[in-house]
Each structure stands twice: as C-alpha cells, then as structure tokens.
Design a protein around this motif. Sequence first.
Motif, PDB file in Angstrom:
ATOM      1  N   THR A  40     -36.533  22.923 -23.040  1.00  0.00           N
ATOM      2  CA  THR A  40     -35.527  22.347 -22.156  1.00  0.00           C
ATOM      3  C   THR A  40     -35.260  23.301 -20.939  1.00  0.00           C
ATOM      4  OG1 THR A  40     -33.589  23.496 -23.242  1.00  0.00           O
ATOM      5  CG2 THR A  40     -34.337  21.527 -24.227  1.00  0.00           C
ATOM      6  N   ASP A  41     -34.726  22.620 -19.833  1.00  0.00           N
ATOM      7  CA  ASP A  41     -34.153  23.448 -18.830  1.00  0.00           C
ATOM      8  C   ASP A  41     -32.924  24.275 -19.205  1.00  0.00           C
ATOM      9  OD1 ASP A  41     -35.859  22.413 -16.884  1.00  0.00           O
ATOM     10  OD2 ASP A  41     -34.571  21.008 -15.910  1.00  0.00           O
ATOM     11  N   PRO A  42     -32.661  25.445 -18.714  1.00  0.00           N
ATOM     12  CA  PRO A  42     -31.522  26.207 -19.225  1.00  0.00           C
ATOM     13  C   PRO A  42     -30.139  25.394 -18.967  1.00  0.00           C
ATOM     14  CG  PRO A  42     -32.506  27.147 -17.327  1.00  0.00           C
ATOM     15  CD  PRO A  42     -33.248  25.926 -17.524  1.00  0.00           C
ATOM     16  N   PHE A  43     -29.306  25.703 -20.035  1.00  0.00           N
ATOM     17  CA  PHE A  43     -27.935  25.029 -19.751  1.00  0.00           C
ATOM     18  C   PHE A  43     -26.865  25.880 -20.538  1.00  0.00           C
ATOM     19  CE2 PHE A  43     -29.744  23.598 -23.632  1.00  0.00           C
ATOM     20  CZ  PHE A  43     -28.756  23.527 -24.473  1.00  0.00           C
ATOM     21  N   ALA A  44     -25.835  25.928 -19.934  1.00  0.00           N
ATOM     22  CA  ALA A  44     -24.659  26.925 -20.473  1.00  0.00           C
ATOM     23  C   ALA A  44     -24.379  26.817 -21.827  1.00  0.00           C
ATOM     24  CB  ALA A  44     -23.597  26.818 -19.675  1.00  0.00           C
TER      25      ALA A  44
END
Length: 645
Positions: free
Chosen positions: A440-444
């Motif tokens: 995945t793309d980075p997310f908080a």
Amino acid sequence: MQSPSKSPKSSRPTPVVDVEQAEAALVEHYPRLVRLAYLVLPPSLGRNRRVLTAHALTQRALPRSRRTGEAAVPGQRGGGGGQAGEGGRARALGDPAYAYMRLQVLRGALDASVPLRWNAWPKRAQLPPLLPQVRGLRLFPRSGGSDELALDQRLSTLSGAARAAYVLRGLEALDDAGVGAVLAAAGCDDPEDALDEADEVEARYDLLASPEFDPCSLQARPTDLMRRRQHMKAAGVAAAAVLVCGALLGLPGEGWGPDGAAAPPYAQNPAGQAALDPGQLTTAAAGAWKRSARTDFSMWPARGDLIGDKELLRRALAVWARPGESVQVSATPGTPAGAPPGPARLLYAGEVDSARVVLLYDGLRIVRYAEPKEGTGGAALDFARVDGATGTEANAVVVDRADGNIRYLTAPWITSVGVQDLLKPAAKPVAVRRSADGVTDPFAGPAQTGACTSWNALRLRDHTGAARLTTDLGELVPAHLTAGRPQAPREATAAEWSKSACSLATVRSHGVRTVNAWTYARQILPEANGAADWVCTRADTWSGEGSRILAQFQTADGPVGAVAAKAEDSPACGSRDPKVLAGVLWKSRAGSWYLLGAGSKNVTSVTGSGGERTAGNVLAVRSERTAKARLSGTLADGTKVNTLR
C-alpha cells in the motif's frame, strides 16, 4: 571576533573540584548526565548497548583520587546559556563540580563514537562496558512519537562532535561560545566545524527532554530465550566434554570411544543448515490460494523485486538465527524470538522507502527483517506470533513505519483497501493505492500521542466481497475488530466502534489478535436525559494470555465512552463467560448525582452499595458525589455476580 573553540582565559582562579564535590554532582544530576551520554553516543550501538554504555560512562566519570587540593581537577565553566530557564539546569551550569562531571562524560561519549582501528589500541570507552551488566533482558527507553524518531534518525547522520554540539545547545542551553569551549576541553579538534554541522539539524531542542531519550526510564524485554538456552546447553556440553577428555586421556589404550547416540553439532545438522540457506526457502505459487480451501499465510506467494537477491536473504536468515548487538530486536508478548526450526516461507523481499525489507513465515511467526539501502548498520528484526491465523487475521502485514505512517503488504485475495476514521463513521473510507506487489501507499496510522481526535482503521475487501475492519496496534499484524455477542461475533462497522476506538490505545503493543465490542445493555437515563449504552470491549491475544476487558458507559451526546470498569486475564465478556456487570456515578444536566449500573441480559437483579435493589439488569438510584460505584448482581439460578474487576 573570538572563535568559539578558543575562549579567552578568565583572570579569576580556576575552581578546584575534589572527589566529594564530584560525587555530589553525580548523584544530584545523574539523570541529566546519563541522558547527555545517551544522546551523544552513536545510535549504531543499538538502544540496549547505548543505555548500558551511557550509565557506564557516567559512573566511570567520577575521579579515582580521594585527595583534594593539588590532586583535584579543575572545573569547566559553562558557557553563556541564556535559555536555561529551569532552576535545576541553572544550578547545574553554575556548579564547577557538575561542569567537570559533564566534561568527563562528554569525553567518554566522544571516544566511544570513534571507530576501532586495527593499528591502534582501543580506548576504554570504545569497548563494551564491564558494568553495569544486565543478562537475559534488553533495556531501552520508552518509545516516543514520530518527531522523536525523526530527530534520532537525523542525529545519527552527524559526527559525534556535532551531536555533542546539538545536545549541549538544547539540553544544557549553552551558547555557541560555551559549546565551543566545552568541545575544545573535551578534545574536539575543530569545534567550529561541529557547530556548523549541528546547524544542519532543525532546532527541536524541546524533544531532547522526551522519554524517547531518557535512559533512566526504561522498558525491559527478554533477549532471544531459545538462543540463550542453546548457549547454556552448549556451555554445559563443552564443560562435560573437557571432563570426559581429561578422564579419557588418563586411560590406557585407544582413548576416544564411539559417539553412540549423540547427535552432531547444530552447525553440522542438515535441518539447521537448511534453515539458514536462502536456496531452501519455500514459496507458494502465484495462484495457489485460488485452488486451496485455506486462506492463511502459507498461501501467500513470494513478492517483491528482491526475491532473487540471495545475499539479502542470506543476511536476513543469519540475523534471524543470531542477531548482533546492533540489531534492534522486538517481539510481541508471548512470541518466541529464536532461530527458525527449519526452512521458512518467503513472503516478500523488496525496497520500501529507505530500507530493504524481507518478510518470512515459519508456521508460527511472521518475521520482518529490515536494513538500510546503504550498508547493514541499524538493521531491525521483528517477530509476531500468528499461529492459527486464517481469513481476516492473514490479510495484511506491516512492511514499513515512518513518521507516523504505515505501509502494508496485503494478501493476494484482497481486492480493495481503504482507510476509515472510526471517530467519523459517516465519512466514506479513503481508498488506498497499492503497487503490483500488493504494498500500500503510506497512510497515517492511529495517533500514538496527544488527544484522540481520530483513529484510522484499515478496511479490507476480499474476493468474496466481504469488508473487514482491522487496526494497527503496534504489531506486525493488525488486530481484527468485531462486534456483537461474544458467542457469535460478527464483522464490525465503524459506527459500532466510534465511541470505543480511543480505548484501543490501552492495548497497544500487547500482542492483540482480535478486539470485540459488545453492547450488553441499554439504559434510559433519569430526569429525561436520554439513553446510554453499556459496551464491553474484550481484547484477546495471540498467546491466549493477558486478555484486557473494559466496560464503558456511552451517552448519546458524549464523543467517547467513559471507562466504568476493567479487568485483565478474565473470561468475562468472552464466549466462555458471557456476562458482565459495571457501574458509574453520573451527573444529570440538572446537577443531580446518580449511581447507575447495568449487567448483561442474564443478570436478573442489581443491588447498589446502599442496599438499593432493582429487578432487571439496570439500576439508577440517587447518590452522593463521593459515593463508590459498588454493585452486585444475581443470575436467574441465584448465582451472584460482582462488578468487573
């Protein structure tokens, strides 16, 4: 203009410090001195060794001579430190004994930052400390937030002298002239260069007071228990062999006899060798999960652009078997951190952000190995227990954390990924893009510090179309969120967790497998104040021990629930014992105080601490503000039920 490295000599006599004064300064300012040493020491030592070395350097700084007068050492004056607003810091800077101790600690920390050379004798500070020693435990400061992690990583790129300059500015509040004088006295060749290099780091001096950098407030974790046992066994075998050898050498004749039923050493054991051979790693075919009735980690294919990098895989397996002192090892509670029992399964090997990451699975554990793209210093090894993981529990694994953001590697059967803020259940999940490998793309992730204003959960939809909620709790594998009766939990919705999400922070880093939220009672509040829900959340672990249960009182107008009762290692709120009773003191909008209580549906009566008794599973009686919320309940068969504790 006077160079900071060459401060003008004072006309006043240099203060003289005897050993009693130095000892008093050491005792009074010990936490500050140890923090100074810890921050200046090179992070490549690893957090455990940095802690022990910082304490050793500080204790070693005390002068050996017991004499005073001519045998005493001159104190080092502090520089201008105009920002020292704290009374303790101001007293320290004005104390020649403290300045002397600081100088000795700084000298040792700078010596420890110099790499060993083959053509020179090592200095004492460059060697591992003899004392203090802690066996069987790894000690490290409490984890801070993303800002502290970023600062630690940035400081790790500086030279030892530049780190010292930054710390003296921030921790000691010295001006540049004062920093230059202290560095020069500590043996720094060019303080001006150190100050210039320190200028490249953002001046976040307030972070230096964080628990992240406090080597006096520590967390303890076990070392590699299996490896330690193997070493103890090996030492015992070696001692026995020496005794037998001595006895046999004294016997006439041939001497050594046959080995009998003894197994060969581990290094010659084919199974042990195979476990460390990257060529023996097993993999699943790309579409194997489509033809299998199983949906677990054994069905994950090997993915990533480095799955053919044998050298990387060899390093990962070698570190798994015998991690060095500089390797940061972590394991979820109840997870063994020993060597692989046999050839493991390769799940992923690739570059993620600034690291090379390898994910392995041995049937019991997920193991994550990470190293920088350049070199192998600062490698990390993480273990997470996943035995029996199927379906939702085998849907995602963390591949990287940085600056409060998370990247996951998702299972091949996951069709879409979204992020849902549980505190905003009406909002639609935000779609998260994935690479072709499933990263995945980075997310908080969920906020780890400060006020709980949001709680991001991962919403995964699989090939069957089912959507499932999981959340990061500091482990490699996210915890599965469910809702409903403990005997038949179901997939949760964001609305069912909107008032309970913030309580998940209490079970972070406890090896949690699933967390269920069960609304066990609904109560109409007195004086027409609306209604309230009584919710029990139960966090079960992978090890089966250390479950944590919270009973919460949730009103319609309250943003989060109030914890009414809690328990650990209890069967309450679980499938084995689906009953619960809890109470709170509650204030109405008119200012009246009430004792409220509620039990699960199998509770037929509730009695308050003043003897008030009501039929059914809820209680509401007038009370005093200072009263205790003590209740008891009765089941239909007459069995007594106490409040959750």
